[in-house]
Design a protein around this motif. Structure first.
Motif: not given
Length: 350
Positions: A166-167, A192-194, A208-212, A228-231
Motif C-alpha cells: 500500500v502506497v 494507492v491511497i491518494a 486515474r487509478g488510486a484505490q482510495s 482505510l487500512v487499519g492500525e
C-alpha cells in the motif's frame, strides 16, 4: 501576458552569437532577465552545434516548480542572467554534430538539461536525448522526463515498492503525484491511497487509478489512513508537501515502512522525530532525482527508456492538465503557484 523584452537590455554578446545556416534566422525563447520579475519573450540568434551536440525543434516543454524557483533566485542552481528556464522538452531533431551517433535529423526525442528548454529550439548533448517510440505522442512524451522519472525512482529505486504493498502519495493530483499513482498501480501492482487538497482533486485521483482518496484539508491524514487500512498502516509514503502533511504521512507508516521525501510544495520543511523511526523500524529517505543524471547516469537513462516503453505498451498514461502557449509562460507559472494545476502543465512551442 509576457511582454517583448527590449533588445538593448541584454548583453550584446548574448544576442549576437553567430547563427547557423545564415545570420537572419532567429527563434523565440522565454527570458529571465531579472529575478522575481515576469519572463519576457525575445528573438534569439542560434549558435552552432558542437561535435557531440544536437539541435532540437522543441514542440512541448514542461513547467516545473523548479523553473519558478530558479526565476526567483531560490533554486540550488543559479544561472547567470539573462537565462531561459525549462528543464525538459519533447521535439524533433533539426541538426546533429559531426560526432553524434545516437539520433539523426527528423527523430522524435525527449530531453533533459539544466534549463534553456523554454524556447523554440534547444541544443543539448546527445546523451541527454531519448528517442520517442512510434505510438507515443510528443505531448505525452513531454510529461515523462521529470514527473514520471521522479515517480519511478521514488517508488522503485528508493522505496523498493513490492506488488500488493500500500502506497500513500501526497499532492496526488499534481504532475508527479498522478505519475506515482500511474506507476505504482499499473507497473508495480501496488495499491494507492491518494491524498490531495480538495474534493475535486480527490475525484480526479480515483479516476486515474488510486484505490482510495483522502482530502487532507478536511481533517487528520493519519486518522483518515487508519480508517482505510487499519492500525497496520501503509508500506510506502511518497511525500511532496512537507511540513505537517509529511509528519502525518510518517505516522501513517506500517512496521518497516518507508517514506520518500520528494519536495516541499507546502513551503515548510519538517524535522524528523527520530523516535518514530525507531518505534516501527521505519526508514525516511530523500530523492534528489536530477542528481542521478550526474552520479548514476546509466540508472537514470535506463529508467527513462523503460518509461518510454511502458508508454508505448499502454501500461502508463500521462495526464496533461493544461497547455499554455510560449507567450503565456507567466500565466502558466501563476497557474502552478496558485495551486490550480492538476496533472502536468506544458508549454507548446507550435
Amino acid at each position: 501576458m509576457a511582454a517583448i523584452f527590449c533588445r538593448q537590455c541584454l548583453p550584446r554578446a548574448w544576442l549576437c552569437r553567430r547563427a547557423w545556416q545564415g545570420c537572419g534566422r532567429h527563434y523565440r525563447a522565454a527570458i529571465c532577465a531579472e529575478l522575481k520579475k515576469p519572463l519576457t519573450i525575445e528573438d534569439v540568434a542560434p549558435r552552432p552545434v558542437g561535435p557531440h551536440e544536437v539541435r532540437v525543434d522543441v514542440h512541448f516543454c514542461g513547467v516545473n516548480f523548479a523553473d519558478i524557483l530558479v526565476c526567483r533566485g531560490q533554486y540550488q542552481e543559479k544561472p547567470h542572467l539573462p537565462f531561459t528556464p525549462g528543464l525538459e522538452f519533447s521535439g524533433t531533431v533539426l541538426e546533429t554534430g559531426t560526432d553524434v551517433s545516437t539520433v539523426k535529423e527528423g527523430d522524435r526525442v525527449i530531453g533533459m538539461r539544466n534549463f534553456n528548454c523554454m524556447a523554440e529550439e534547444c541544443i543539448t548533448d546527445q546523451k541527454n536525448l531519448w528517442q520517442i517510440p512510434e505510438k507515443v505522442s510528443l505531448q505525452e512524451a513531454a510529461v515523462l522526463p521529470i514527473s514520471y522519472g521522479t515517480a519511478i525512482f521514488a517508488l522503485e529505486h528508493r522505496a523498493h515498492t513490492q506488488p500488493g504493498e500500500v502506497v500513500l502519495v501526497t499532492a496526488a493530483a499534481g504532475a508527479t503525484g498522478l505519475a506515482v499513482i500511474d506507476v505504482a498501480t499499473n507497473v508495480l501492482q501496488a495499491k494507492v491511497i491518494a491524498a490531495a487538497g480538495s474534493d475535486e482533486k480527490c475525484k480526479l485521483v480515483l479516476q486515474r487509478g488510486a484505490q482510495s482518496s483522502v482530502n487532507y484539508n478536511q481533517g487528520s491524514l493519519k486518522d483518515a489512513v487508519r480508517n482505510l487500512v487499519g492500525e497496520g498502516g501503509v508500506n510506502v509514503a511518497i511525500d511532496m508537501v512537507g511540513g505537517d502533511v509529511f509528519l502525518e504521512a510518517l505516522r501513517s507508516l506500517a512496521w518497516e515502512g518507508r517514506i520518500v521525501v520528494v519536495g516541499f510544495a507546502g513551503g515548510n520543511i519538517a524535522s524528523v522525530p527520530a523516535n518514530l523511526l525507531l518505534l516501527k523500524n521505519v526508514s525516511a529517505m530523500g530523492l534528489h532525482y536530477g542528481q542521478y543524471k550526474v552520479t548514476k547516469f546509466h540508472v537514470f537513462s535506463k529508467s527513462l527508456s523503460s518509461l518510454l516503453q511502458y508508454c508505448q505498451q499502454g501500461r502508463i498514461q500521462p495526464y496533461v492538465g493544461m497547455v499554455f502557449k510560449l507567450e503565456e509562460v507567466n500565466d502558466a507559472f501563476l497557474h502552478v503557484i496558485q495551486g490550480k494545476s492538476v496533472g502536468k502543465v506544458l508549454l507548446t512551442l507550435k
